[in-house]
Design an enzyme around this catalytic site. Structure first.
Site, PDB file in Angstrom:
ATOM      1  N   ASN A  67      -9.449  -2.056   0.076  1.00 41.21           N
ATOM      2  CA  ASN A  67      -9.605  -0.617   0.244  1.00 41.21           C
ATOM      3  C   ASN A  67     -10.295  -0.286   1.565  1.00 41.21           C
ATOM      4  O   ASN A  67     -10.894  -1.163   2.204  1.00 41.21           O
ATOM      5  CB  ASN A  67     -10.429  -0.049  -0.918  1.00 41.21           C
ATOM      6  CG  ASN A  67      -9.690  -0.104  -2.239  1.00 41.21           C
ATOM      7  OD1 ASN A  67      -8.561   0.344  -2.342  1.00 41.21           O
ATOM      8  ND2 ASN A  67     -10.333  -0.668  -3.256  1.00 41.21           N
ATOM      9  N   CYS A  76      -2.243  -2.995  -6.499  1.00 45.86           N
ATOM     10  CA  CYS A  76      -1.839  -1.764  -5.815  1.00 45.86           C
ATOM     11  C   CYS A  76      -0.325  -1.775  -5.853  1.00 45.86           C
ATOM     12  O   CYS A  76       0.316  -2.510  -5.093  1.00 45.86           O
ATOM     13  CB  CYS A  76      -2.366  -1.752  -4.382  1.00 45.86           C
ATOM     14  SG  CYS A  76      -1.696  -0.400  -3.381  1.00 45.86           S
ATOM     15  N   CYS A 229      -0.891   6.861  -5.633  1.00 46.17           N
ATOM     16  CA  CYS A 229      -1.487   5.627  -6.146  1.00 46.17           C
ATOM     17  C   CYS A 229      -0.487   5.047  -7.131  1.00 46.17           C
ATOM     18  O   CYS A 229      -0.238   5.627  -8.189  1.00 46.17           O
ATOM     19  CB  CYS A 229      -2.830   5.908  -6.825  1.00 46.17           C
ATOM     20  SG  CYS A 229      -3.563   4.446  -7.619  1.00 46.17           S
TER      21      CYS A 229
END
Length: 317
Positions: A67, A76, A229
């Site tokens: 991140n 992810c 996301c």
């Protein structure tokens, strides 16, 4: 150290993507590289960095994601599609099992979701709804499915899902971003209820029946309010099936500020997502892994046709 990378995005979730199979750095060094490259005030910027890592006996290759704050995510899914595409191009494959930080996922190249849009499908699961797997310290053994979570400063009902990264999903009539940010900021502080923090999503059910659609707005752990996301879209799809808002194994269009993916949740808590893996441009940059100091960006080339194809798809949504 010189890093060559491709700037990629999945559903608007953008990252510098590095082929790190021959690069040996420690976690703290990669964290400094991530903070340097993902810095939106710098020359590159992104929602983190993606690393294509080496294969092993069970996986065609691996992926790591750091991140912007330097923390490493368990998964992810928007980034996984991009990493899988690079891995397939590097290995000459079009499908395989990909190693993640704490789990694995299946990935394969599939038909484009729109003309000219390279599309990768990923399958993850079975995922967990056990509260301790989500990081909740309530002591509850029963999953929270469309239920109030004791100690959470919100009166909304949430479904808690570990993808394996932690997600709290609430269905709302209309997304209130101020409310979402307030709750996301609280979770980001690492409170006793969920010390490892959590991703928080508010989800609107926009269509039902044979062509259901969801709109997902997410406060992402380590990122903040984000346009996209992938694991949140997957968690939201599973939560919608678990609560009867969509059917099991029903293909669902899942929208966010960044774009759209096709998703479905199967009995057994397995989630499949097909979406873009768009490469926008290639570059190289010097970053000192010991200090995180970055030099100037050198642009190596732009992928104009891919960018145009994605923009045409967005215009048609």
């Amino acid at each position: 150290m010189k890093f060559t990378f491709v700037k990629a995005h999945g559903s608007g979730n953008d990252f510098p993507l590095i082929d790190a199979r021959a690069i040996v750095l420690g976690d703290a060094e990669w964290a400094r590289v991530a903070r340097a490259l993902a810095d939106r005030s710098g020359d590159v910027g992104g929602d983190g960095i993606l690393l294509l890592t080496h294969s092993d006996n069970e996986h065609i290759f691996g992926m790591r994601m750091f991140n912007p704050d330097g923390s490493e995510a368990e998964t992810c899914l928007n980034g996984l599609r991009c990493t899988a595409r690079l891995g397939f191009e590097a290995t000459g494959s079009d499908a395989g099992r990909v190693r993640l930080k704490q789990s694995a996922a299946q990935a394969r190249a599939v038909a484009p979701i729109a003309d000219g849009v390279t599309t990768i499908e990923t399958k993850v699961g079975p995922v967990s709804l056990v509260p301790r797997d989500v990081g909740l310290t309530t002591g509850a053994a029963t999953p929270f499915v469309d239920a109030a979570i004791p100690g959470l400063p919100s009166g909304r009902r949430f479904t808690a899902v570990a993808m394996p990264n932690p997600h709290l999903v609430a269905f709302v009539d209309a997304v209130d971003e101020d409310e979402l940010v307030t709750l996301g900021d609280w979770c980001e502080g690492g409170p006793a209820l969920i010390p490892a923090r959590a991703n928080v999503s508010f989800v609107e059910l926009r269509e039902t029946g044979h062509a259901p659609a969801l709109f997902v707005r997410t406060y992402e752990r380590g990122v903040g309010l984000t346009n996209s996301c992938g694991s949140a879209m997957a968690a939201s799809t599973l939560a919608a099936a678990r609560t009867g808002r969509i059917g099991w194994s029903v293909e669902t269009r899942v929208f966010n500020r960044g774009g759209m993916v096709r998703a479905k949740a199967d009995v057994g808590d397995v989630v499949t997502i097909a979406g873009n893996a768009t490469f926008e441009w290639d570059g190289e940059i010097e970053v000192d892994p010991a200090s995180g100091a970055a030099g100037p960006l050198r642009m190596l080339g732009r992928r104009e046709e891919e960018v145009a194809a994605w923009e045409r798809m967005l215009a048609g949504l």
